[in-house]
Motif scaffolding. Sequence first.
Motif, PDB file in Angstrom:
ATOM      1  N   GLY A  43      29.601  22.435  71.007  1.00 53.53           N
ATOM      2  CA  GLY A  43      30.728  22.259  71.917  1.00 53.53           C
ATOM      3  C   GLY A  43      30.632  23.078  73.181  1.00 53.53           C
ATOM      4  O   GLY A  43      31.659  23.519  73.698  1.00 53.53           O
ATOM      5  N   ASN A  49      27.652  18.048  70.044  1.00 57.72           N
ATOM      6  CA  ASN A  49      28.680  17.834  71.064  1.00 57.72           C
ATOM      7  C   ASN A  49      29.209  16.417  70.962  1.00 57.72           C
ATOM      8  O   ASN A  49      28.457  15.489  70.659  1.00 57.72           O
ATOM      9  N   HIS A  74      38.610  22.926  70.285  1.00 56.72           N
ATOM     10  CA  HIS A  74      39.241  21.624  70.493  1.00 56.72           C
ATOM     11  C   HIS A  74      39.180  20.767  69.231  1.00 56.72           C
ATOM     12  O   HIS A  74      40.100  19.995  68.943  1.00 56.72           O
ATOM     13  N   SER A  75      38.103  20.915  68.466  1.00 58.27           N
ATOM     14  CA  SER A  75      37.928  20.140  67.243  1.00 58.27           C
ATOM     15  C   SER A  75      38.605  20.784  66.036  1.00 58.27           C
ATOM     16  O   SER A  75      38.631  20.201  64.953  1.00 58.27           O
ATOM     17  N   GLY A 104      34.391  23.459  72.489  1.00 60.67           N
ATOM     18  CA  GLY A 104      34.511  22.318  71.599  1.00 60.67           C
ATOM     19  C   GLY A 104      34.812  22.695  70.163  1.00 60.67           C
ATOM     20  O   GLY A 104      35.389  21.893  69.414  1.00 60.67           O
ATOM     21  N   ARG A 138      37.534  19.853  80.538  1.00 64.31           N
ATOM     22  CA  ARG A 138      37.715  18.781  79.554  1.00 64.31           C
ATOM     23  C   ARG A 138      39.093  18.853  78.901  1.00 64.31           C
ATOM     24  O   ARG A 138      39.238  18.762  77.679  1.00 64.31           O
ATOM     25  N   ASP A 166      31.683  14.801  66.472  1.00 67.16           N
ATOM     26  CA  ASP A 166      32.743  15.799  66.435  1.00 67.16           C
ATOM     27  C   ASP A 166      32.189  17.113  65.894  1.00 67.16           C
ATOM     28  O   ASP A 166      31.362  17.129  64.975  1.00 67.16           O
TER      29      ASP A 166
END
Length: 624
Positions: free
Chosen positions: A306, A331, A245-246, A242, A112, A348
């Motif tokens: 995530g 997710n 990434h967030s 995740g 991703r 998010d």
Amino acid sequence: MSSSTVRLTVAQALVRFLSVQYTERDGARHRLIAGTWGIFGHGNVAGVGQALLEAGEEAMPFHQGRNEQSMVHAAVGHARQLNRLSAQAVTTSIGPGATNLVTGAALATINRLPVLLLPGDYFASHAPDPLLQQLEHPTEADVSVNDTLRPVSRYFDRITRPEALIPSALHAMRVLADPAETGAVTLALPQDVQAEAYDWPEEFFAERVWPVRRPAPDPAELTAAVEAIRSARRPLLVAGGGVHHSEAEDALRAFVEATGIPVASTQAGKGSLRFDHPADLGAIGHTGTAVSDDLARTADLVIGVGTRYTDFTTASGTLFQHPDVRFLNVNITGFDAHKLSARTLVCDARSGLTALTEALSGHRVDAAYEAEYRAGRERWDAVVEAAYRADDTAVPTQTQVLGALDAVVGDDDVVINAAGSLPGDLHKLWRARSPRQYHLEYGYSCMGYEIPAAIGVQQAAPGTPVWALVGDGTYLMMPTEIVTAVQEGLPVNVVLIQNHGYASIGGLSAETGGERFGTAYRYRAADGSFTGAPLPVDLAANAASLGMEVLRAKTVGELREALAAARASDRPTCVYVETDTARSTAPGAEAWWDVPVAEVAGREAAVEARERYDRQVTARRQHL
């Protein structure tokens, strides 16, 4: 709206368009396409190559690669370091240059992570037909080798007319910037179209900002999630990539400090909590810690944040054994949120964790549960210390190499790995000190990723010490980007571990009845097997020949000195060490991984392995 136009080639227009694309999240703006990697051939030199030259370095920085797959890996490392808010493009010729992109594209999409691929293609006009390196399909004349990129791309288009670039380029940017959609994006560029002129509307080149949203959880889903957490007696949170990434690490810490819920991490999620946080249990799954996997087996609620729930995380469906275990997944994609028949919070990660913390005000797990997992943490800390402990005069084992590195790195150093036996040791043992320190590409576990990814990370984070950890197997796959690091003056550090073969697959082969067949780097013996003396391959000399400073270490003490010198160096440096393969200081697996074993075999090792397999597979569950 202005009706004025500017006449440019398709390639010139694409480069100009890419130079004015931005992402924005939380008020911070980033260039969406921060630069372009390229190797030129007849399929892109006169089109994209000329356009990059004409645009100049300020508009579009150019990076010269040595292998097309490596260039994608470098771009992926760059994007991951910057939390997917910035990406890089990769341009290649047609033919092998284009097909070499496929492995890197698969890695990007599986993980991703955004990357823009710009391979050359056949003539749209079919004027020269067939041309050099063209695939001739007997029934589908519009098929080229670039079609191999379709299944590994999140968006694919072939630009057969100039005006087709406008909608396609906009779609490409949308996908790259969307955290729920992102991955590899391919715009295949026929070489005659690249050079074709067109009158472009000036609006096409206006600065565009692509917002990276933080969708909030649905109120009904949030209410159900809170109810599930409040009713759970033994909840466990699984942190995936995740979280990073967030940029949800602070929200995660606030959540666990308010609720007492412990956190175990996937390969991509490790570092979501600092290693010494009381609620951090370390790795989970086949390469997990004893405390994480023990709690996973008795958890009645697993909160995935995530994560994709790969087979390494779930121990091939055998890990979560509580008879009433349920799952709650936070997710940004519904695809991942619904795995394991979970309750979902499709949002998010930061928004979801913040909302849960507020809605759970006053709720905390039982004190006895906290005491239990904290005691488990202390026991595992002792395992790590034992694996790292070494006499200065000893030839180091692999885990002692990690212990020496652990003693040298600072909080913000980045440690990169992807394949072999190192991911398992790192996942169990590494003490992640910051969110971006632990950089494991394990979605595709791609040998050869580490060195080019280190270059991409170094570009994204100048001044940060970056370490690429590679075994001899991985090094021999793809060392060529060392030349790029030298050319660009990027002080990446390569820790090159020589153990004379595929250590990870050798162990797996032994466990599954393969008797380590075809996994050692040795001369053929008289019986035809590869069991002779180790090959006299000097990988350190090879690294030096590519331009690196090389430091050789034979003992633990010499290794510590070499690692410290490498970290202080301002040029690309390789620390070469041959490990002691006759002994192991690595802890064993705490959970299973399903690799099917021959059901019928004449060799005793395979028969015994199948008996073990049949016992293990009975623990698999379908979570419905």
